[in-house]
Design an enzyme around this catalytic site. Structure first.
Site, PDB file in Angstrom:
ATOM      1  N   LYS A  99       0.792  -1.246  -0.052  1.00  0.00           N
ATOM      2  CA  LYS A  99      -0.023  -0.161   0.155  1.00  0.00           C
ATOM      3  C   LYS A  99       0.887   1.295  -0.134  1.00  0.00           C
ATOM      4  O   LYS A  99       2.006   1.186   0.462  1.00  0.00           O
ATOM      5  CB  LYS A  99      -0.948  -0.029   1.071  1.00  0.00           C
ATOM      6  CG  LYS A  99      -2.192  -0.985   0.528  1.00  0.00           C
ATOM      7  CD  LYS A  99      -3.281  -1.344   1.811  1.00  0.00           C
ATOM      8  CE  LYS A  99      -4.166  -2.315   1.097  1.00  0.00           C
ATOM      9  NZ  LYS A  99      -5.192  -2.605   2.127  1.00  0.00           N
ATOM     10  N   ARG A 146      -3.317 -10.026   4.966  1.00  0.00           N
ATOM     11  CA  ARG A 146      -3.479 -10.255   3.617  1.00  0.00           C
ATOM     12  C   ARG A 146      -2.583  -9.516   2.737  1.00  0.00           C
ATOM     13  O   ARG A 146      -2.101  -8.574   2.755  1.00  0.00           O
ATOM     14  CB  ARG A 146      -5.156  -9.626   3.388  1.00  0.00           C
ATOM     15  CG  ARG A 146      -5.368  -9.568   2.017  1.00  0.00           C
ATOM     16  CD  ARG A 146      -6.918  -8.834   1.860  1.00  0.00           C
ATOM     17  NE  ARG A 146      -7.174  -8.531   0.525  1.00  0.00           N
ATOM     18  CZ  ARG A 146      -6.983  -8.001  -0.409  1.00  0.00           C
ATOM     19  NH1 ARG A 146      -6.007  -7.108  -0.291  1.00  0.00           N
ATOM     20  NH2 ARG A 146      -7.468  -7.934  -1.881  1.00  0.00           N
TER      21      ARG A 146
END
Ligand code: PMM
Length: 270
Positions: free
Chosen positions: A208, A249
């Site tokens: 991210k 995840r």
């Protein structure tokens, strides 16, 4: 042991593996590779949630994900369906998915929680404040940890009202969703509070933007390549495991699996 959820994005525009897995066979092969690298669960998604992304027609979403869900679940791999659409969730569970991963926590589709209650599967409810097209408009907090917990509590209450018991719920602080740079670190600092809420917790930091910003010293982050983002992801995944999460995840399953194995040895040696 903290579980590792491997990401299989079947979308043309995902920031992480865009275009590579639109062909169902390629996505299935990628899922099998992630399983071989140590993924406990595979999360299959057909709609990008990257900041600024537009919605996808649910029929197109189903066309993308269902063959992949059916093949990987058919291999005996625990599969999660990453969708905000109740109809896609139902079709995916009928095709073998065990988890519904709704990044909106049941807010995007008013039918979602009732559908999940009827399916009797597990559900991942993520902290969310609006669709990707204008996700940062809602990134205003007075007290982020408190608001995060209060808003997740509201989702647990909505799920309970629909007939979903806490034992079937997984909570997720929604890293990158309605949160800018530093707010994501605040949300991660609040992980032990989220874990103390009771349900299992999942966290997704993989590749991210806030990680790349941190490595680039807060600058524009395009210069930080995938390898460096995956290393940063392995580190944040270990720290999340230490805070007590049930699963992480990630895209690069092997790196995070290795990091978690080393952390486990560290803990066992104490
Ligand atoms: N992040 C993305 C998509 N789905 N689901 C959950 N539960 N948690 C997340 O953090 C999450 C998610 C966006 O990342 P991707 O496009 O790289 O998959």
């Amino acid at each position: 042991m903290t579980l590792v959820m491997g990401i299989v994005n079947v979308t043309p525009d995902s920031f992480s593996d865009g275009g590579r897995h639109l062909d169902p066979e390629a996505a299935i092969a990628h899922g099998r590779d992630l399983r071989a690298a140590g993924a406990d669960i595979l999360d299959i998604g057909g709609e990008s949630t990257r900041p600024g992304a537009q919605r996808v027609d649910p029929a197109v979403e189903r066309e993308r994900v269902l063959p992949v869900v059916a093949a990987l679940a058919g291999d005996g791999i625990p599969v999660s369906i990453d969708t905000m659409n109740a109809a896609t969730a139902v079709a995916a569970v009928e095709a073998g998915a065990l988890f519904v991963n709704d990044v909106s926590g049941g807010l995007a589709d008013p039918e979602m929680l009732a559908a999940v209650a009827a399916l009797r599967c597990d559900v991942i409810l993520q902290h969310w404040r609006g669709h990707s097209a204008d996700m940062y408009a809602a990134a205003e907090y007075r007290d982020l940890p408190r608001e995060l917990v209060v808003e997740l509590e509201a989702r647990v209450a909505a799920a309970a009202a629909a007939g979903i018991p806490p034992a079937r719920i997984v909570l997720d602080p929604g890293i990158g969703f309605g949160k800018r740079g530093a707010q994501n670190w605040e949300a991660l600092r609040a992980l032990d509070r989220v874990c103390a809420m009771g349900p299992r917790v999942l966290v997704g930091t993989s590749r991210k933007r806030f990680l790349a910003e941190a490595l680039a010293g807060g600058e524009a982050s395009d210069s930080v390549d995938e390898r460096r983002r995956d290393l940063a992801t392995a580190v944040t995944s270990v720290l999340a495991a230490q805070a007590g999460v049930w699963a992480v995840r990630v895209h690069d399953v092997g790196a995070t699996r290795d990091a978690l194995t080393v952390w486990r040895r560290w803990e066992d040696g104490r």
